[in-house]
Design a protein around this motif. Sequence first.
Motif, PDB file in Angstrom:
ATOM      1  N   ALA A  97      -1.606  -8.925   0.812  1.00 13.02           N
ATOM      2  CA  ALA A  97      -0.472  -8.358   1.557  1.00 13.02           C
ATOM      3  C   ALA A  97      -0.452  -6.837   1.423  1.00 13.02           C
ATOM      4  O   ALA A  97      -0.198  -6.116   2.399  1.00 13.02           O
ATOM      5  CB  ALA A  97       0.834  -8.956   1.048  1.00 13.02           C
ATOM      6  N   HIS A  98      -0.702  -6.352   0.215  1.00 13.42           N
ATOM      7  CA  HIS A  98      -0.759  -4.907  -0.027  1.00 13.42           C
ATOM      8  C   HIS A  98      -1.845  -4.252   0.826  1.00 13.42           C
ATOM      9  O   HIS A  98      -1.594  -3.240   1.511  1.00 13.42           O
ATOM     10  CB  HIS A  98      -1.023  -4.665  -1.515  1.00 13.42           C
ATOM     11  CG  HIS A  98      -1.600  -3.327  -1.843  1.00 13.42           C
ATOM     12  ND1 HIS A  98      -0.884  -2.156  -1.765  1.00 13.42           N
ATOM     13  CD2 HIS A  98      -2.855  -2.979  -2.254  1.00 13.42           C
ATOM     14  CE1 HIS A  98      -1.666  -1.143  -2.120  1.00 13.42           C
ATOM     15  NE2 HIS A  98      -2.858  -1.610  -2.415  1.00 13.42           N
ATOM     16  N   LEU A  99      -3.041  -4.816   0.821  1.00 10.22           N
ATOM     17  CA  LEU A  99      -4.152  -4.227   1.561  1.00 10.22           C
ATOM     18  C   LEU A  99      -3.886  -4.270   3.066  1.00 10.22           C
ATOM     19  O   LEU A  99      -4.182  -3.300   3.791  1.00 10.22           O
ATOM     20  CB  LEU A  99      -5.449  -4.958   1.218  1.00 10.22           C
ATOM     21  CG  LEU A  99      -5.920  -4.810  -0.231  1.00 10.22           C
ATOM     22  CD1 LEU A  99      -7.140  -5.690  -0.491  1.00 10.22           C
ATOM     23  CD2 LEU A  99      -6.241  -3.364  -0.565  1.00 10.22           C
ATOM     24  N   ILE A 100      -3.342  -5.387   3.542  1.00 10.65           N
ATOM     25  CA  ILE A 100      -3.037  -5.517   4.961  1.00 10.65           C
ATOM     26  C   ILE A 100      -1.957  -4.526   5.386  1.00 10.65           C
ATOM     27  O   ILE A 100      -1.948  -4.033   6.518  1.00 10.65           O
ATOM     28  CB  ILE A 100      -2.596  -6.962   5.272  1.00 10.65           C
ATOM     29  CG1 ILE A 100      -3.785  -7.920   5.148  1.00 10.65           C
ATOM     30  CG2 ILE A 100      -1.979  -7.070   6.666  1.00 10.65           C
ATOM     31  CD1 ILE A 100      -3.396  -9.385   5.219  1.00 10.65           C
ATOM     32  N   SER A 101      -1.043  -4.209   4.464  1.00 11.75           N
ATOM     33  CA  SER A 101       0.121  -3.380   4.807  1.00 11.75           C
ATOM     34  C   SER A 101      -0.176  -1.885   4.886  1.00 11.75           C
ATOM     35  O   SER A 101       0.602  -1.129   5.498  1.00 11.75           O
ATOM     36  CB  SER A 101       1.231  -3.603   3.770  1.00 11.75           C
ATOM     37  OG  SER A 101       0.966  -2.898   2.558  1.00 11.75           O
ATOM     38  N   LEU A 102      -1.250  -1.429   4.268  1.00 10.65           N
ATOM     39  CA  LEU A 102      -1.481   0.012   4.173  1.00 10.65           C
ATOM     40  C   LEU A 102      -1.594   0.733   5.523  1.00 10.65           C
ATOM     41  O   LEU A 102      -1.180   1.897   5.633  1.00 10.65           O
ATOM     42  CB  LEU A 102      -2.720   0.285   3.314  1.00 10.65           C
ATOM     43  CG  LEU A 102      -2.545  -0.025   1.821  1.00 10.65           C
ATOM     44  CD1 LEU A 102      -3.818   0.301   1.060  1.00 10.65           C
ATOM     45  CD2 LEU A 102      -1.359   0.743   1.240  1.00 10.65           C
ATOM     46  N   PRO A 103      -2.129   0.095   6.577  1.00  8.72           N
ATOM     47  CA  PRO A 103      -2.125   0.791   7.874  1.00  8.72           C
ATOM     48  C   PRO A 103      -0.731   1.130   8.392  1.00  8.72           C
ATOM     49  O   PRO A 103      -0.608   1.958   9.308  1.00  8.72           O
ATOM     50  CB  PRO A 103      -2.837  -0.210   8.803  1.00  8.72           C
ATOM     51  CG  PRO A 103      -3.758  -0.970   7.903  1.00  8.72           C
ATOM     52  CD  PRO A 103      -2.971  -1.126   6.621  1.00  8.72           C
ATOM     53  N   ASN A 104       0.308   0.524   7.803  1.00  6.18           N
ATOM     54  CA  ASN A 104       1.667   0.880   8.221  1.00  6.18           C
ATOM     55  C   ASN A 104       2.022   2.314   7.833  1.00  6.18           C
ATOM     56  O   ASN A 104       3.047   2.839   8.287  1.00  6.18           O
ATOM     57  CB  ASN A 104       2.680  -0.087   7.614  1.00  6.18           C
ATOM     58  CG  ASN A 104       2.570  -1.481   8.212  1.00  6.18           C
ATOM     59  OD1 ASN A 104       2.414  -1.634   9.420  1.00  6.18           O
ATOM     60  ND2 ASN A 104       2.619  -2.498   7.365  1.00  6.18           N
ATOM     61  N   LEU A 105       1.188   2.950   7.016  1.00  6.49           N
ATOM     62  CA  LEU A 105       1.366   4.376   6.743  1.00  6.49           C
ATOM     63  C   LEU A 105       1.118   5.217   7.989  1.00  6.49           C
ATOM     64  O   LEU A 105       1.582   6.356   8.072  1.00  6.49           O
ATOM     65  CB  LEU A 105       0.403   4.820   5.626  1.00  6.49           C
ATOM     66  CG  LEU A 105       0.735   4.358   4.207  1.00  6.49           C
ATOM     67  CD1 LEU A 105      -0.474   4.587   3.302  1.00  6.49           C
ATOM     68  CD2 LEU A 105       1.948   5.108   3.670  1.00  6.49           C
ATOM     69  N   LYS A 106       0.385   4.669   8.933  1.00  6.15           N
ATOM     70  CA  LYS A 106       0.033   5.460  10.122  1.00  6.15           C
ATOM     71  C   LYS A 106       0.535   4.825  11.423  1.00  6.15           C
ATOM     72  O   LYS A 106       0.034   5.134  12.490  1.00  6.15           O
ATOM     73  CB  LYS A 106      -1.485   5.660  10.195  1.00  6.15           C
ATOM     74  CG  LYS A 106      -2.302   4.381  10.241  1.00  6.15           C
ATOM     75  CD  LYS A 106      -3.795   4.695  10.309  1.00  6.15           C
ATOM     76  CE  LYS A 106      -4.630   3.427  10.344  1.00  6.15           C
ATOM     77  NZ  LYS A 106      -6.081   3.711  10.452  1.00  6.15           N
ATOM     78  N   ARG A 107       1.513   3.935  11.298  1.00  6.97           N
ATOM     79  CA  ARG A 107       2.109   3.357  12.502  1.00  6.97           C
ATOM     80  C   ARG A 107       3.565   2.999  12.215  1.00  6.97           C
ATOM     81  O   ARG A 107       4.012   3.044  11.086  1.00  6.97           O
ATOM     82  CB  ARG A 107       1.332   2.117  12.953  1.00  6.97           C
ATOM     83  CG  ARG A 107       1.374   0.951  11.985  1.00  6.97           C
ATOM     84  CD  ARG A 107       0.382  -0.123  12.397  1.00  6.97           C
ATOM     85  NE  ARG A 107       0.426  -1.257  11.474  1.00  6.97           N
ATOM     86  CZ  ARG A 107      -0.569  -2.122  11.306  1.00  6.97           C
ATOM     87  NH1 ARG A 107      -1.678  -1.986  12.008  1.00  6.97           N
ATOM     88  NH2 ARG A 107      -0.459  -3.125  10.456  1.00  6.97           N
ATOM     89  N   GLY A 108       4.287   2.653  13.267  1.00  3.07           N
ATOM     90  CA  GLY A 108       5.694   2.325  13.089  1.00  3.07           C
ATOM     91  C   GLY A 108       6.535   3.550  12.787  1.00  3.07           C
ATOM     92  O   GLY A 108       6.134   4.683  13.052  1.00  3.07           O
TER      93      GLY A 108
END
Length: 258
Positions: A218-229
């Motif tokens: 979940a942590h690894l999947i979530s990291l792209p949220n640093l550059k979206r949303g």
Amino acid sequence: MFTNVKSLEPAKHGNLRLRDTTDYLFAAQTMMAPVVFSEIADVALEYPITFPSRDDLPLQVLLGFEKGRNAYVSKDGRWLAKYIPLHFQRYPFALAKRDAFSPDGKQAYSVVFDTDAPQISETVGSPLFAPDGEHSPILSDRMQLLEKFQKSEIATQRALSVISGCGLLKPFDLRVRTATGVVSLTGMRRIDEAMLNSLPDHNLGELHRSNALALIYAHLISLPNLKRGPLAGEASGVATEGLAGTLIIGDDDMIRFT
């Protein structure tokens, strides 16, 4: 967020009511928030999940890059994501440890609440207590949410302990370049993927049995949220008051808005 916390007691607070509101301005200055295992699948879709600097601190999500600024809350109090973390759903209530234990040896807790919360009123909303002092339906529902959060928090901390014990965490200090300058973010850790890929089978088995692997993915999947949303100035294509710019993450963990 919790500014004036008191123990909830029917004798003292029997006249209080809970307002149903979608105004989240109470969380507008919250940069980090705890999350627990039971919500991790929903959280990973919209928030960057990071590990705390110490093992005794909770798993957390990053909500903003600038101090006192929650990018997931608009100027008019709307929450700019589909899923709202349980930490905010339970507000203005929480469970606090008591210096006591139940007959079966379990930790005892008291229900506390923020007396300054905009949801609390003496005239508007649903009563917290029935005339006989028992919990009203709305307070009973909140109690169930608090218990769910507490149980999941314990399971989450166990998983974090296993992850840390396997040596999988490394510092995750970010520098964010915005239009107004560079902001440094410290006090976080992330998964060391090289260490994860080299773990022996018995450690992987331990991670699986403790549900720690689910937290890691979940942590690894979530990291792209640093550059979206909201963190990148957009909320699923809807205009927001989030941070503006195009986000670039380099190999040096420098986050740049251009």
